[in-house]
Design a protein around this motif. Structure first.
Motif, PDB file in Angstrom:
ATOM      1  N   GLY A 102       0.765  -1.008  -0.005  1.00 23.17           N
ATOM      2  CA  GLY A 102      -0.190   0.043  -0.143  1.00 23.17           C
ATOM      3  C   GLY A 102       0.825   1.429  -0.014  1.00 23.17           C
ATOM      4  O   GLY A 102       1.914   1.313   0.301  1.00 23.17           O
ATOM      5  N   LYS A 103       0.267   2.367  -0.171  1.00 22.19           N
ATOM      6  CA  LYS A 103       0.962   3.766  -0.296  1.00 22.19           C
ATOM      7  C   LYS A 103       0.083   4.761   0.264  1.00 22.19           C
ATOM      8  O   LYS A 103      -1.087   5.046   0.051  1.00 22.19           O
ATOM      9  N   LEU A 104       0.870   5.590   1.047  1.00 18.04           N
ATOM     10  CA  LEU A 104       0.097   6.897   1.585  1.00 18.04           C
ATOM     11  C   LEU A 104       0.723   8.073   0.865  1.00 18.04           C
ATOM     12  O   LEU A 104       2.189   8.133   0.796  1.00 18.04           O
ATOM     13  N   VAL A 105      -0.011   8.926   0.394  1.00 15.50           N
ATOM     14  CA  VAL A 105       0.588  10.215  -0.219  1.00 15.50           C
ATOM     15  C   VAL A 105      -0.166  11.327   0.676  1.00 15.50           C
ATOM     16  O   VAL A 105      -0.924  11.636   0.969  1.00 15.50           O
ATOM     17  N   LEU A 106       1.238  12.000   1.201  1.00 14.35           N
ATOM     18  CA  LEU A 106       0.976  12.802   2.387  1.00 14.35           C
ATOM     19  C   LEU A 106       0.984  14.193   1.867  1.00 14.35           C
ATOM     20  O   LEU A 106       1.603  14.725   1.080  1.00 14.35           O
ATOM     21  N   SER A 107      -0.157  15.207   2.385  1.00 19.32           N
ATOM     22  CA  SER A 107      -0.435  16.468   2.155  1.00 19.32           C
ATOM     23  C   SER A 107       0.094  17.054   3.200  1.00 19.32           C
ATOM     24  O   SER A 107      -0.496  17.053   4.412  1.00 19.32           O
ATOM     25  N   PRO A 108       0.797  18.397   2.785  1.00 25.72           N
ATOM     26  CA  PRO A 108       1.043  19.478   3.878  1.00 25.72           C
ATOM     27  C   PRO A 108       0.071  20.229   4.653  1.00 25.72           C
ATOM     28  O   PRO A 108       0.295  20.890   5.620  1.00 25.72           O
ATOM     29  N   ASP A 109      -0.946  20.613   3.632  1.00 29.13           N
ATOM     30  CA  ASP A 109      -1.936  21.719   3.977  1.00 29.13           C
ATOM     31  C   ASP A 109      -3.252  21.541   3.333  1.00 29.13           C
ATOM     32  O   ASP A 109      -3.458  20.511   2.545  1.00 29.13           O
ATOM     33  N   GLU A 110      -4.262  22.308   3.770  1.00 29.51           N
ATOM     34  CA  GLU A 110      -5.573  21.869   3.364  1.00 29.51           C
ATOM     35  C   GLU A 110      -5.794  22.139   1.714  1.00 29.51           C
ATOM     36  O   GLU A 110      -6.303  21.291   1.121  1.00 29.51           O
ATOM     37  N   PRO A 111      -5.249  23.228   1.003  1.00 26.11           N
ATOM     38  CA  PRO A 111      -5.329  23.131  -0.366  1.00 26.11           C
ATOM     39  C   PRO A 111      -4.583  21.957  -0.998  1.00 26.11           C
ATOM     40  O   PRO A 111      -5.259  21.640  -1.977  1.00 26.11           O
ATOM     41  N   LYS A 123      -7.068  19.425  -0.601  1.00 27.73           N
ATOM     42  CA  LYS A 123      -8.264  19.299  -1.501  1.00 27.73           C
ATOM     43  C   LYS A 123      -8.114  18.852  -2.978  1.00 27.73           C
ATOM     44  O   LYS A 123      -8.825  18.200  -3.760  1.00 27.73           O
ATOM     45  N   ARG A 124      -6.810  19.235  -3.486  1.00 33.73           N
ATOM     46  CA  ARG A 124      -6.189  18.940  -4.823  1.00 33.73           C
ATOM     47  C   ARG A 124      -6.301  17.558  -4.818  1.00 33.73           C
ATOM     48  O   ARG A 124      -6.737  16.879  -5.893  1.00 33.73           O
ATOM     49  N   GLN A 125      -5.906  16.926  -3.878  1.00 35.37           N
ATOM     50  CA  GLN A 125      -5.826  15.268  -3.877  1.00 35.37           C
ATOM     51  C   GLN A 125      -7.004  14.692  -3.805  1.00 35.37           C
ATOM     52  O   GLN A 125      -7.551  13.788  -4.560  1.00 35.37           O
ATOM     53  N   GLY A 126      -7.982  15.332  -3.347  1.00 37.17           N
ATOM     54  CA  GLY A 126      -9.471  14.865  -3.492  1.00 37.17           C
ATOM     55  C   GLY A 126      -9.810  14.899  -4.934  1.00 37.17           C
ATOM     56  O   GLY A 126     -10.596  14.212  -5.117  1.00 37.17           O
ATOM     57  N   GLN A 127      -9.738  16.194  -5.350  1.00 37.08           N
ATOM     58  CA  GLN A 127     -10.092  16.173  -7.011  1.00 37.08           C
ATOM     59  C   GLN A 127      -9.420  15.253  -7.673  1.00 37.08           C
ATOM     60  O   GLN A 127      -9.898  14.686  -8.690  1.00 37.08           O
ATOM     61  N   GLN A 128      -8.024  14.976  -7.459  1.00 35.70           N
ATOM     62  CA  GLN A 128      -7.532  13.918  -8.338  1.00 35.70           C
ATOM     63  C   GLN A 128      -8.149  12.490  -8.193  1.00 35.70           C
ATOM     64  O   GLN A 128      -8.479  11.820  -8.978  1.00 35.70           O
ATOM     65  N   ILE A 129      -8.435  12.173  -6.833  1.00 37.80           N
ATOM     66  CA  ILE A 129      -8.957  11.084  -6.636  1.00 37.80           C
ATOM     67  C   ILE A 129     -10.369  10.776  -7.473  1.00 37.80           C
ATOM     68  O   ILE A 129     -10.670   9.759  -7.888  1.00 37.80           O
ATOM     69  N   ALA A 130     -11.261  11.873  -7.470  1.00 38.27           N
ATOM     70  CA  ALA A 130     -12.399  11.975  -8.109  1.00 38.27           C
ATOM     71  C   ALA A 130     -12.399  11.727  -9.717  1.00 38.27           C
ATOM     72  O   ALA A 130     -12.767  11.070 -10.410  1.00 38.27           O
TER      73      ALA A 130
END
Length: 408
Positions: free
Chosen positions: A136-145, A148-155
């Motif tokens: 498995g893999k975790l992609v770490l995000s440093p801040d809310e923006p 949010k972009r990662q959520g858009q990429q998931i979609a």
């Protein structure tokens, strides 16, 4: 058919293996002394089938000025007198738009899905030993923006059946407790099906299995160019003589544009220099178990058989391969921040390699202007991930009825 594969990195070795599996007579040619000694030698080690976002994106474009002005930025541009660098850079900027990002993501996801299925099939049939783990893999995000972009990429990727979860910090720590002392993220993306392995061992495993099917290897053999007759390539000229074949596959990474120019091709491939450090994991410590990508550091970390493979940096600076000591020191310092006390830092195994990148991050897999020469190049940082699927796509082009230009 007799097929000559030029280049013995992960892409070339995978292509040669698959062509042998299809029953062809295959010759694998490379200037190094053994497979996987170039960019495949010590790259990041992650098989990121579900995380294939192109580097060129609106977010990259917005952040580019700040990154280029920051001396500690993981993304660096060092201008040279090479016109190809500037031409590539302009094409990269043109690709930093939402439409190209979506198109490129779709293309890369398609190859990645094929690659995952193909590699699973290969491993089921052959004992390919390369420290493979499905952790498995975790992609770490440093801040809310960023989150949010990662959520858009998931979609964006959901249409392809990619199963990913957007997590907060505590949920990330439940999956990877070893990150507990690292303050550099607020959340991340978890993809359970991602994998890791050693790309150098992968190359050797593929070649060993292909030799059992008749693969001929010509190492320490520099390719100088092609010879042609009646509009087709008949052989390659090497430092050890001519190698003739019915068809050819070009899989030479950053060197591909030089040979491809003889085919009437002007390939938009330029090296993005990356670094890796391999560190022994200390026993009896809270050592990492899953693959991690840290977006703020542009760094990937993969546990591999008692060691941690860390790959970082993206330098647009020509073809130099020196591993600058200050860069290696910076990487090890960052690893200590992420996983304090988990690694033995005294003798890091440092390495630098040149990723053969296209401006869109999408590889070039197609027939060249010469009908019996297929291109399988430009995989950038995703060569290991896309190798098996790219091999299958390239082999299908080679085997098409009109591939020699006289059987259509």
């Amino acid at each position: 058919m007799k097929i000559c594969v030029i280049g013995a990195g992960v892409v070339g070795c995978a292509t040669a293996y698959h062509l042998c599996d299809l029953g062809h007579e295959v010759v694998l040619v490379d200037g190094k002394s053994s497979p996987g000694e170039g960019t495949s030698f010590a790259n990041g080690g992650q098989l990121s089938y579900s995380y294939v976002e192109p580097l060129a994106s609106p977010a990259t474009l917005r952040g580019l000025p700040a990154m280029l002005l920051d001396k500690n930025s993981p993304l660096r541009w060092r201008p040279t007198a090479d016109w190809a660098q500037w031409a590539w850079g302009l094409r990269f900027l043109a690709a930093c738009n939402a439409r190209q990002l979506e198109q490129g993501t779709h293309q890369l996801l398609g190859i990645a899905a094929l690659s995952q299925a193909t590699l699973d099939d290969w491993m089921a049939r052959d004992s390919l030993e390369f420290n493979f783990t499905r952790n498995g893999k975790l992609v770490l995000s440093p801040d809310e923006p960023t989150l949010k972009r990662q959520g858009q990429q998931i979609a964006l990727q959901a249409y392809a059946g990619v199963v990913q979860q957007l997590l907060d910090r505590e949920q990330c720590l439940a999956i990877e407790p070893a990150l507990g002392n690292y303050p550099g993220f607020i959340g991340g993306v978890w993809t359970e099906g991602e994998c890791a392995g050693d790309p150098y061992l992968f190359c050797h495993a593929l070649v060993a299995a292909a030799k059992k099917r008749g693969l001929l290897c010509l190492f320490d053999t520099q390719v100088k160019g092609f010879l042609f007759r009646n509009g087709l390539a008949t052989s390659i000229e090497t430092g050890k003589g001519l190698v003739s074949a019915d068809a050819f596959v070009l899989a030479t990474g950053v060197q591909a544009p030089v040979l491809a120019s003889q085919l009437g091709e002007h390939l938009p491939i330029y090296p993005i220099k990356g670094y890796s450090v391999t560190l022994p994991l200390r026993p009896n410590q809270a050592i990492p178990k899953v693959n991690v990508t840290d977006l703020s550091q542009k760094m990937v970390l993969a546990p591999l058989d008692g060691k941690l493979r860390v790959a970082a940096m993206a330098e647009f600076a020509g073809y130099g391969l020196e591993a600058a000591p200050h860069t290696i020191e910076r990487i090890t310092r960052t690893v200590e921040k992420i996983y304090p006390g988990a690694c033995e830092m005294a003798y890091p195994q440092a390495w630098a390699g040149l990723r053969p990148a296209t401006p869109t991050s999408v590889p070039i897999i197609r027939r060249s202007r010469i009908a019996n020469v297929t291109l399988n190049v430009g995989h950038g940082a995703l060569g290991f991930t896309l190798a098996a699927g790219s091999a299958k796509l390239a082999a299908a082009l080679v085997a098409e009825p009109d591939s020699l230009g006289n059987k259509s």
